[in-house]
Enzyme design. Structure first.
Site, PDB file in Angstrom:
ATOM      1  N   CYS A  95     -47.313 -45.907  19.850  1.00 38.36           N
ATOM      2  CA  CYS A  95     -46.941 -45.065  20.951  1.00 38.36           C
ATOM      3  C   CYS A  95     -48.419 -44.758  21.491  1.00 38.36           C
ATOM      4  CB  CYS A  95     -46.256 -44.116  20.581  1.00 38.36           C
ATOM      5  SG  CYS A  95     -45.187 -43.348  21.927  1.00 38.36           S
ATOM      6  N   HIS A 212     -41.738 -46.200  16.943  1.00 39.71           N
ATOM      7  CA  HIS A 212     -42.419 -45.647  15.831  1.00 39.71           C
ATOM      8  C   HIS A 212     -41.865 -46.188  14.475  1.00 39.71           C
ATOM      9  CE1 HIS A 212     -44.343 -42.142  18.129  1.00 39.71           C
ATOM     10  NE2 HIS A 212     -43.547 -42.378  19.112  1.00 39.71           N
ATOM     11  N   GLU A 214     -43.326 -45.374  11.690  1.00 35.99           N
ATOM     12  CA  GLU A 214     -43.505 -44.560  10.745  1.00 35.99           C
ATOM     13  C   GLU A 214     -42.346 -43.126  10.906  1.00 35.99           C
ATOM     14  OE1 GLU A 214     -44.993 -42.109  14.461  1.00 35.99           O
ATOM     15  OE2 GLU A 214     -44.714 -44.339  13.709  1.00 35.99           O
TER      16      GLU A 214
END
Length: 250
Positions: A95, A212, A214
């Site tokens: 990002c 994302h 994660e």
């Protein structure tokens, strides 16, 4: 030996802990380091095999998202960053981190050019958008892309995530298999050219993406985890595991 990961943060970074945890899950040794520590000792980067630039709003996204952080890296790591990549280092920008890598000229490095060649700009819908998207991965070059499953689902949260590049640049990226992720046709909400959600450099080791990974490490992170058939883990884990495996095998 566990591969060492430098998770780099600055003012406004807010996904560093999750990114470090993702690397821990796949057997790496992450250290969260403030950019000022690198300013004091740029050669610190030589101690690591991986560099991760997490998401967030570095320096409040002033001027343009990731611009100040990118300028800072180019100033303090002008020699160390290219050397890190050339000696086989791996890097991921997620990002805001993707915006940093693009504006620092580390992606896509077509023809070896260390300058900005593409951009990430305002979403076509004109607003900050937080949602889940489906993507297709291309593992032919990128060392971070899992081969299975072919369709990946991840959360996104950004206002300046629309990938834009001249047609000739898009053609070159496609021909060189550097378009690592594309949004599903129904999920290209930000209007990215060629539905690009992530790209890699010619080595395949430097990877940037707007979604994302994660934030989808456990199946329970999915908004429909109680309604869908249970999976062993979230789709995001496989990006980190794939890169660690490549590094250990190289």
């Amino acid at each position: 030996m566990k591969p060492k990961v430098l998770v780099l943060r600055a003012a406004g970074t807010n996904c560093d802990t999750e990114t470090a945890y993702a690397f821990e899950l796949v057997g790496a040794q992450p250290d969260i380091v403030h950019v000022n520590r690198l300013r004091e000792r740029p050669a610190m980067l030589r101690d690591y095999r991986f560099l991760a630039i997490p998401g967030g709003f570095s320096y409040g996204d002033n001027v343009a998202s990731g611009r100040i952080f990118a300028n800072e890296l180019n100033r303090i790591l002008a020699d160390e960053l290219p050397a890190f990549i050339d000696r086989g280092g791996y890097a991921i920008g997620i990002c805001n981190g993707f915006q940093v890598l693009v504006r620092a000229g580390l992606l896509p490095r077509l023809d070896g050019a260390a300058e900005q060649q593409v951009t990430l700009t305002d979403n076509i819908n004109g607003i900050y958008t937080d949602r889940w998207v489906r993507l297709q991965g291309n593992a032919q070059r990128c060392a971070w892309i899992p081969t299975e499953p072919s369709e990946i689902e991840l959360p996104v949260a950004h206002a300046e995530g629309r990938f834009a590049a001249p047609p000739a640049t898009l053609d070159a990226l496609a021909a060189n298999h550097q378009i690592a992720l594309r949004y599903h046709p129904d999920d290209n909400f930000n209007g990215s050219d060629a539905a690009v959600g992530g790209i890699c450099d010619p080595s395949g080791r430097v990877f940037g993406l707007m979604p994302h990974p994660e934030r989808f490490l456990r199946w329970e992170n999915h908004p429909n985890w109680t309604r869908l058939p249970r999976r062993r883990e979230g789709d995001g884990v496989r990006f980190f595991r794939t890169a660690i495996r490549h590094a250990k095998e190289s």
